[in-house]
Design an enzyme around this catalytic site. Structure first.
Site, PDB file in Angstrom:
ATOM      1  N   GLU A   1      87.560  54.281  52.507  1.00 38.77           N
ATOM      2  CA  GLU A   1      86.294  53.727  52.986  1.00 38.77           C
ATOM      3  C   GLU A   1      86.513  52.996  54.306  1.00 38.77           C
ATOM      4  O   GLU A   1      87.229  52.001  54.365  1.00 38.77           O
ATOM      5  CB  GLU A   1      85.717  52.782  51.929  1.00 38.77           C
ATOM      6  CG  GLU A   1      85.259  53.508  50.674  1.00 38.77           C
ATOM      7  CD  GLU A   1      85.005  52.579  49.504  1.00 38.77           C
ATOM      8  OE1 GLU A   1      84.526  53.071  48.488  1.00 38.77           O
ATOM      9  OE2 GLU A   1      85.299  51.368  49.614  1.00 38.77           O
TER      10      GLU A   1
ATOM     11  N   SER B   1      73.959  50.522  45.465  1.00 35.95           N
ATOM     12  CA  SER B   1      72.726  51.217  45.796  1.00 35.95           C
ATOM     13  C   SER B   1      73.009  52.501  46.581  1.00 35.95           C
ATOM     14  O   SER B   1      72.085  53.247  46.859  1.00 35.95           O
ATOM     15  CB  SER B   1      71.801  50.311  46.610  1.00 35.95           C
ATOM     16  OG  SER B   1      72.463  49.857  47.768  1.00 35.95           O
TER      17      SER B   1
ATOM     18  N   THR C   1      89.979  53.420  42.835  1.00 35.64           N
ATOM     19  CA  THR C   1      89.477  54.306  41.803  1.00 35.64           C
ATOM     20  C   THR C   1      89.999  55.662  42.199  1.00 35.64           C
ATOM     21  O   THR C   1      89.507  56.285  43.080  1.00 35.64           O
ATOM     22  CB  THR C   1      87.984  54.255  41.792  1.00 35.64           C
ATOM     23  OG1 THR C   1      87.614  52.943  41.463  1.00 35.64           O
ATOM     24  CG2 THR C   1      87.325  55.162  40.815  1.00 35.64           C
TER      25      THR C   1
ATOM     26  N   LYS D   1      90.111  62.315  44.042  1.00 35.75           N
ATOM     27  CA  LYS D   1      89.052  61.532  44.658  1.00 35.75           C
ATOM     28  C   LYS D   1      89.487  60.082  44.696  1.00 35.75           C
ATOM     29  O   LYS D   1      90.303  59.625  43.899  1.00 35.75           O
ATOM     30  CB  LYS D   1      87.723  61.687  43.910  1.00 35.75           C
ATOM     31  CG  LYS D   1      87.655  61.152  42.490  1.00 35.75           C
ATOM     32  CD  LYS D   1      87.461  59.664  42.306  1.00 35.75           C
ATOM     33  CE  LYS D   1      86.303  59.104  43.114  1.00 35.75           C
ATOM     34  NZ  LYS D   1      86.210  57.605  42.909  1.00 35.75           N
TER      35      LYS D   1
ATOM     36  N   THR E   1      82.860  60.040  44.995  1.00 41.12           N
ATOM     37  CA  THR E   1      81.851  58.965  44.986  1.00 41.12           C
ATOM     38  C   THR E   1      81.582  58.586  46.446  1.00 41.12           C
ATOM     39  O   THR E   1      80.764  59.208  47.106  1.00 41.12           O
ATOM     40  CB  THR E   1      82.317  57.749  44.149  1.00 41.12           C
ATOM     41  OG1 THR E   1      83.654  57.400  44.512  1.00 41.12           O
ATOM     42  CG2 THR E   1      82.266  58.064  42.671  1.00 41.12           C
TER      43      THR E   1
ATOM     44  N   ASN F   1      81.165  48.546  51.180  1.00 42.61           N
ATOM     45  CA  ASN F   1      81.345  47.792  49.947  1.00 42.61           C
ATOM     46  C   ASN F   1      80.358  46.651  49.769  1.00 42.61           C
ATOM     47  O   ASN F   1      80.223  46.119  48.668  1.00 42.61           O
ATOM     48  CB  ASN F   1      82.789  47.268  49.874  1.00 42.61           C
ATOM     49  CG  ASN F   1      83.742  48.382  49.521  1.00 42.61           C
ATOM     50  OD1 ASN F   1      83.822  48.781  48.359  1.00 42.61           O
ATOM     51  ND2 ASN F   1      84.447  48.900  50.506  1.00 42.61           N
TER      52      ASN F   1
END
Length: 423
Positions: free
Chosen positions: A275, A423, A192, A181, A158, A418
């Site tokens: 991230e 979007s 996640t 992932k 993702t 985040n």
């Protein structure tokens, strides 16, 4: 080749589109589906560990049911973009629609019950089951190939910056290969985080479950990017049972060592890929006066401290924030324990001993800062250019428990990702 699939496996992926019912003004959005398929029939030799989040995704509910009923599995199906968690409608039914589409497209004799679903992505939106079933799944089946796991590692991502894949070939010739992932919502209790480990080694289901549970506790359950446990965490280990590794304990021990190595490697990759991650911290807790589980909780407490994470991000050896995090944990959860002998190190340099800091002079400050700078990575680069850590040691001297926890710093890039995730 490192990405070579074990015998009896094939993977395929495809991309489709959907318009979210919850936000139709966003227009058409992409969604990927990936299939991991046992080409020679279903296998009883599979194991899984799922999230302990009290709001689990619908695929988790389906997976738990398959696991508890000892259902043989032939195919895994994974979609990104939508996690199918607490959405309107019937999430379990939507997951089963996708499983049924896979079973029909592959003509599985065991039907949809031999398909294990996973979903990752936005929480709270309905799974576009119709689009996946009628468009994406048939294309993914057409894309099936038995050469490499790399495409599957890439297509389950993702916000991940790069695919994560680790493998090992055993002395028997059996292969063990894992993909994973996850970049945000990473503090697994079992984030996640999705991980799929494939092998052709012949091993019984009970042994696989025991080994996977232990491997997960020592790897995926010992990492944190942001302290948020996901609703979709899944780790699956499945065998095609095509290579005999022998009847002796040596074969099982070699397999378990390979499984642990792969899980540890993937766990570290998840944090390094986090991230906006600019530094990866490795906290080694030794001689803790309590259990290994409590030692792991202390390590997490350190890597999840916002103040300390920010200091690491800025290459600022603010050792007071580290000591504050350790002291905070001990005061809250181990009040009354003797910490008078505790020592701490940063980058191998002693910084705290027997209740006092041992920082003397500018040279030590520069040494600590240089250690952090040396471990820094570009928080937006596609692949990391090194595997270095900000090394933190905490030794209580008086106990016998230990743990190693890996975590990330906190950067502006993490906030930017985040703040605009959907979007």
């Amino acid at each position: 080749e490192a990405s070579a699939l074990p015998k009896g496996f094939a993977t395929g992926s495809a991309i489709g589109s959907f318009v979210p019912e919850e936000a139709p003004s966003m227009g058409s959005l992409p969604i990927k589906g990936t299939i991991i398929h046992l080409t020679d029939g279903p296998s009883d030799s599979w194991a899984a560990v799922f999230t302990k989040n009290q709001f689990p995704g619908s695929p988790i509910k389906v997976g738990r049911s398959r696991l508890s009923s000892n259902t043989p599995i032939q195919t895994l199906v994974i979609n990104n973009k939508i996690s199918n968690v607490c959405a309107g409608g019937d999430g379990v039914a939507n997951a089963e629609i996708v499983c049924d589409a896979v079973a029909k497209a592959l003509n599985l004799e065991g039907g949809s019950e031999t398909v294990l679903p996973s979903s990752t992505g936005i929480i709270g939106w309905r799974l576009p089951a119709t689009e996946l079933a009628t468009d994406v799944i048939p294309q993914a089946v057409q894309d099936l190939q038995s050469d490499s796991a790399y495409n599957a590692a890439r297509d389950i991502m993702t916000t991940d910056r790069y695919p994560k894949l680790r493998s090992k070939t055993l002395s028997s010739g059996a292969r063990v290969i894992g993909i994973a992932k996850g970049a945000g919502m990473i503090e697994p209790n079992m984030a996640t985080m999705l991980s799929y480990i494939m092998t052709d080694a012949t091993i019984a289901k009970e042994a696989l479950q025991s080994m996977l549970t232990k491997a997960v506790n020592g790897s995926f359950n010992s990492i944190s990017v942001d302290g948020d446990e996901s609703t979709s965490d899944t780790a699956v280990l499945i065998s095609s049972n095509q290579v005999n590794i022998g009847d002796s304990d040596d074969g099982l021990m070699e397999f378990e060592a390979a499984l642990n190595e792969i899980c540890l490697g993937l766990a570290a990759d998840l944090v390094r890929n986090g991230e906006g991650t600019g530094h990866v911290m490795r906290v080694q807790v030794q001689n803790f006066p309590g259990s290994n589980h409590e030692a792991r909780r202390l390590g997490r407490h350190v890597v999840n401290s916002p103040l300390f994470k920010c200091a690491v991000s800025g290459n600022d050896p603010n050792t007071g924030r580290l000591a504050g995090a350790v002291g905070s944990f001990m005061g809250k959860f181990k009040d009354g324990e003797d910490v008078s002998e505790m020592t701490m190190t940063l980058g191998g340099q002693a910084i705290f001993s027997k209740g006092k800091f041992v920082l003397e002079g500018d040279s030590v400050e520069r040494q600590l800062s240089d250690h952090m700078k040396d471990a820094q990575q570009d928080e937006v680069e596609d692949f990391p250019h090194h595997q270095k850590y900000v090394e933190i040691g905490i030794d209580f001297v008086t106990g016998d428990a230990s743990a190693t926890v890996i975590g990330s710093d906190l950067t502006n890039e993490y906030v930017a990702v985040n703040a605009d995730y959907r979007s």
